[in-house]
Design an enzyme around this catalytic site. Structure first.
Site, PDB file in Angstrom:
ATOM      1  N   THR A   1      -4.863  12.981   5.957  1.00 27.97           N
ATOM      2  CA  THR A   1      -3.646  13.408   6.218  1.00 27.97           C
ATOM      3  C   THR A   1      -3.162  14.424   7.523  1.00 27.97           C
ATOM      4  OG1 THR A   1      -2.755  11.933   4.463  1.00 27.97           O
ATOM      5  CG2 THR A   1      -0.918  13.232   5.656  1.00 27.97           C
TER       6      THR A   1
ATOM      7  N   LYS B   1       5.200   1.850  -2.877  1.00 27.81           N
ATOM      8  CA  LYS B   1       5.094   3.376  -3.406  1.00 27.81           C
ATOM      9  C   LYS B   1       5.232   3.375  -4.965  1.00 27.81           C
ATOM     10  CE  LYS B   1       4.777   7.319  -1.539  1.00 27.81           C
ATOM     11  NZ  LYS B   1       3.935   7.852  -0.145  1.00 27.81           N
TER      12      LYS B   1
ATOM     13  N   LYS C   1       0.882  -1.181   0.071  1.00 26.87           N
ATOM     14  CA  LYS C   1      -0.034  -0.015   0.036  1.00 26.87           C
ATOM     15  C   LYS C   1       0.914   1.248   0.040  1.00 26.87           C
ATOM     16  CE  LYS C   1      -4.226   1.954   0.780  1.00 26.87           C
ATOM     17  NZ  LYS C   1      -3.808   2.688  -0.480  1.00 26.87           N
TER      18      LYS C   1
ATOM     19  N   LYS D   1       4.836   2.519   8.500  1.00 29.21           N
ATOM     20  CA  LYS D   1       4.038   3.294   8.869  1.00 29.21           C
ATOM     21  C   LYS D   1       2.647   2.338   9.044  1.00 29.21           C
ATOM     22  CE  LYS D   1       3.919   7.029   6.572  1.00 29.21           C
ATOM     23  NZ  LYS D   1       3.603   7.991   5.116  1.00 29.21           N
TER      24      LYS D   1
ATOM     25  N   SER E   1      -7.310   5.808   3.655  1.00 31.02           N
ATOM     26  CA  SER E   1      -7.280   4.867   2.397  1.00 31.02           C
ATOM     27  C   SER E   1      -7.612   3.491   2.684  1.00 31.02           C
ATOM     28  CB  SER E   1      -5.789   4.921   1.863  1.00 31.02           C
ATOM     29  OG  SER E   1      -5.456   5.811   0.810  1.00 31.02           O
TER      30      SER E   1
ATOM     31  N   ASN F   1      -2.142  19.095  -0.577  1.00 33.32           N
ATOM     32  CA  ASN F   1      -3.309  18.525   0.154  1.00 33.32           C
ATOM     33  C   ASN F   1      -2.947  18.422   1.461  1.00 33.32           C
ATOM     34  OD1 ASN F   1      -3.790  15.761   1.499  1.00 33.32           O
ATOM     35  ND2 ASN F   1      -5.282  15.875  -0.035  1.00 33.32           N
TER      36      ASN F   1
HETATM   37  P1  NAD Z   1       0.770  18.227  -2.897  1.00 38.49           P
HETATM   38  O1  NAD Z   1       1.375  17.951  -4.252  1.00 38.49           O
HETATM   39  O2  NAD Z   1      -0.722  18.076  -2.712  1.00 38.49           O
HETATM   40  O3  NAD Z   1       1.491  19.282  -2.304  1.00 38.49           O
HETATM   41  C1  NAD Z   1       2.975  19.784  -2.169  1.00 38.49           C
HETATM   42  C2  NAD Z   1       3.011  21.136  -1.633  1.00 38.49           C
HETATM   43  O4  NAD Z   1       4.446  21.246  -1.427  1.00 38.49           O
HETATM   44  C3  NAD Z   1       2.575  22.202  -2.492  1.00 38.49           C
HETATM   45  O5  NAD Z   1       2.303  23.105  -1.856  1.00 38.49           O
HETATM   46  C4  NAD Z   1       4.015  22.439  -3.139  1.00 38.49           C
HETATM   47  O6  NAD Z   1       3.941  23.595  -3.851  1.00 38.49           O
HETATM   48  C5  NAD Z   1       4.892  22.327  -2.154  1.00 38.49           C
HETATM   49  N1  NAD Z   1       6.276  22.239  -2.551  1.00 38.49           N
HETATM   50  C6  NAD Z   1       6.870  21.561  -3.427  1.00 38.49           C
HETATM   51  N2  NAD Z   1       8.262  21.633  -3.572  1.00 38.49           N
HETATM   52  C7  NAD Z   1       8.855  22.296  -2.520  1.00 38.49           C
HETATM   53  C8  NAD Z   1       9.763  22.712  -1.776  1.00 38.49           C
HETATM   54  N3  NAD Z   1      10.860  22.615  -2.414  1.00 38.49           N
HETATM   55  N4  NAD Z   1       9.606  23.850  -1.120  1.00 38.49           N
HETATM   56  C9  NAD Z   1       8.444  23.862  -0.111  1.00 38.49           C
HETATM   57  N5  NAD Z   1       7.438  23.441  -0.671  1.00 38.49           N
HETATM   58  C10 NAD Z   1       7.457  22.794  -1.917  1.00 38.49           C
HETATM   59  O7  NAD Z   1       1.455  17.046  -1.972  1.00 38.49           O
HETATM   60  P2  NAD Z   1       0.952  16.381  -0.732  1.00 38.49           P
HETATM   61  O8  NAD Z   1       0.059  15.123  -0.782  1.00 38.49           O
HETATM   62  O9  NAD Z   1       0.391  17.547   0.174  1.00 38.49           O
HETATM   63  O10 NAD Z   1       2.319  15.616   0.129  1.00 38.49           O
HETATM   64  C11 NAD Z   1       3.106  16.604   0.820  1.00 38.49           C
HETATM   65  C12 NAD Z   1       3.941  15.732   1.677  1.00 38.49           C
HETATM   66  O11 NAD Z   1       3.155  14.715   2.369  1.00 38.49           O
HETATM   67  C13 NAD Z   1       4.659  14.618   1.024  1.00 38.49           C
HETATM   68  O12 NAD Z   1       6.158  14.386   1.536  1.00 38.49           O
HETATM   69  C14 NAD Z   1       4.148  13.290   0.853  1.00 38.49           C
HETATM   70  O13 NAD Z   1       5.050  12.044   0.630  1.00 38.49           O
HETATM   71  C15 NAD Z   1       3.415  13.481   2.276  1.00 38.49           C
HETATM   72  N6  NAD Z   1       2.138  12.424   2.560  1.00 38.49           N
HETATM   73  C16 NAD Z   1       1.014  12.655   1.794  1.00 38.49           C
HETATM   74  C17 NAD Z   1       0.072  11.993   1.932  1.00 38.49           C
HETATM   75  C18 NAD Z   1      -1.055  12.210   1.166  1.00 38.49           C
HETATM   76  O14 NAD Z   1      -2.199  11.577   1.596  1.00 38.49           O
HETATM   77  N7  NAD Z   1      -1.246  12.859   0.228  1.00 38.49           N
HETATM   78  C19 NAD Z   1       0.067  11.154   2.958  1.00 38.49           C
HETATM   79  C20 NAD Z   1       1.097  11.009   3.802  1.00 38.49           C
HETATM   80  C21 NAD Z   1       2.377  11.631   3.634  1.00 38.49           C
END
Ligand code: NAD
Length: 409
Positions: free
Chosen positions: A188, A104, A68, A92, A346, A218
């Site tokens: 999240t 992943k 997952k 996790k 999820s 997100n």
């Molecule tokens: P997303 O694509 O929705 O958002 C990413 C954000 O990070 C955007 O605002 C983007 O502008 C910003 N960003 C990108 N590069 C950057 C940088 N160099 N410096 C500062 N900001 C930057 O992605 P997301 O789903 O919100 O994921 C963000 C983090 O959370 C990732 O590490 C992801 O692995 C982790 N995560 C996501 C989920 C999920 O359910 N989506 C779950 C667990 C962990």
């Protein structure tokens, strides 16, 4: 740029094993992914030419259940990064007690350079290349950086067309109405808040805290809203181009609206511009990295002024930085616990699809909160018992559960 995230992840494992020894068998398994696939995805571009994109799926561990984990679209994504993210997923799911393994996926692409129809063809192409190893009992992908519910909806549809499997349970994070779960979008960020709230008193934080958030996608966007809704002050937010700071507090909805209209946060009224580097060093109670890996390193850790780092991104803090923060008395609530709300909901989505049920948002969030409160306290108690930081404690609990699964084989 070659990612060193997997090296960091293995260093974290070695450090955890030093305080919580595991069997040689499990140690060997945790050093390698069970299966790694790199695929070429041909996409017909709007101008008629064909471009080949590189896609990945790493299936790290199936000791505790089907693989997952999300799919990342990013120009820097490579197999090392995906392998690290898959490894963290295995831990996790174990630390939260979910019946899942770790996997992943990713594509090396800047999605902003593609039209919507090119993006759809690419996303469907990823599924065509990988569908034989996916499925509700095998591997269930979900969203990550730059993969929206719409993209997951295309993927789920493609999987159904190819395989004829109508259960809708091969992908999670689907749009509501296409088999998605209530609460998945917010899960999240909201889950991060539940973890924070469960540990707040232990970490000796006041009832109302100031929060700086790096990344407003997100995860960061939802975190900003739920912390604000509970009376906390969001003093800084950022996107990839930079951030804004206002000690009086920002309104997350107004910041998001401004970004949508202007394309960046530049010129947001009443706030000071800050770089992403400076944002991390602002005085605040809680710092939330919610963007990418390797943000807090030995170079900037000594300048971090927050009292708590709540890791909603995966892998934002290096092991060297962990040590600096620990010495400074700064708590780091580790990613494998702090951002596990996403994979939890999820998993609830997968369960609803398989049972042909649709749970209310209230029921989903209630279930999520009670699980995260229980496991957060568990991690806290383990850190006291082992006299170690929260990351090693969370690893210890996860490894203990993986060990049980291995010995039951
Ligand atoms: P997303 O694509 O929705 O958002 C990413 C954000 O990070 C955007 O605002 C983007 O502008 C910003 N960003 C990108 N590069 C950057 C940088 N160099 N410096 C500062 N900001 C930057 O992605 P997301 O789903 O919100 O994921 C963000 C983090 O959370 C990732 O590490 C992801 O692995 C982790 N995560 C996501 C989920 C999920 O359910 N989506 C779950 C667990 C962990």
């Amino acid at each position: 740029m070659i990612s060193n995230a997997f090296e960091e992840a293995q260093k974290q494992l070695n450090r955890a094993v030093a305080v919580f020894p595991i069997s040689k068998g499990l140690r060997a398994r945790m050093a390698h992914a069970e299966r790694e696939l790199t695929v070429s995805i041909p996409v017909r571009m709007d101008d008629g030419t064909i471009r080949i994109f590189e896609g990945f799926r790493v299936q790290y561990s199936s000791l505790r259940g089907p693989y997952k984990g999300g799919i990342r679209y990013h120009h820097d994504t490579d197999i090392n990064e995906v392998r690290a993210l898959a490894f963290w997923m295995a831990l996790k799911c174990a630390v939260t007690g979910l019946p899942m393994g770790g996997g992943k996926g990713g594509i090396t692409v800047n999605p902003r350079e593609l039209s919507k129809s090119e993006l759809e063809r690419l996303s469907r192409g990823w599924v065509r290349a990988l569908y034989p190893v996916l499925g509700p009992e095998r591997d269930i992908p979900a969203p990550d950086v730059n993969t929206t519910p719409e993209i997951i909806g295309w993927m789920s549809d493609e999987y159904r067309k190819i395989t004829g499997d109508k259960r809708n349970a091969a992908f999670t994070g689907k749009p509501l109405g296409k088999g998605g779960s209530e609460g998945r979008g917010a899960a999240t960020g909201v889950g991060g808040f539940y973890v924070f709230d469960a540990l707040r008193k232990n970490m000796k934080l006041p009832e109302q805290v100031s929060v700086a958030i790096q990344g407003m996608g997100n995860v960061g966007g939802w975190a900003a809203k739920i912390f604000r809704d509970h009376g906390h002050t969001i003093i800084a937010m950022s996107d990839s181009k930079g951030g804004i700071w206002s000690p009086q507090g920002l309104d997350p909805e107004a910041v998001e609206k401004y970004k949508k209209e202007k394309g960046s946060l530049k010129g947001f009224p009443g706030a000071t511009q800050v770089s992403n580097e400076k944002l991390l060093e602002l005085p605040c109670d809680v710092l939330i990295p919610a963007a990418l890996e390797n943000q807090i390193t030995k170079n900037n850790a000594k300048r971090i002024k927050a009292r708590v780092v709540l890791e909603l991104a995966n892998g934002p803090t290096t092991t060297e930085a962990d040590d600096v923060l620990f010495k400074k008395g700064i708590f780091v609530v580790p990613d494998i616990l702090a951002n596990s709300g996403g994979v939890a909901v999820s998993t609830y989505e997968w369960e609803q699809n398989l049972k042909n049920e649709h749970w209310s948002e209230h029921d989903v969030l209630k279930k999520l909160r009670s699980m995260l409160e229980r496991e957060s306290k568990h991690v806290w108690d383990r850190s006291k018992k082992l006299k170690t930081d929260l990351r090693r404690a969370a690893f210890a609990i996860a490894l203990e559960r993986l060990e049980k699964a291995l010995s039951a084989q």
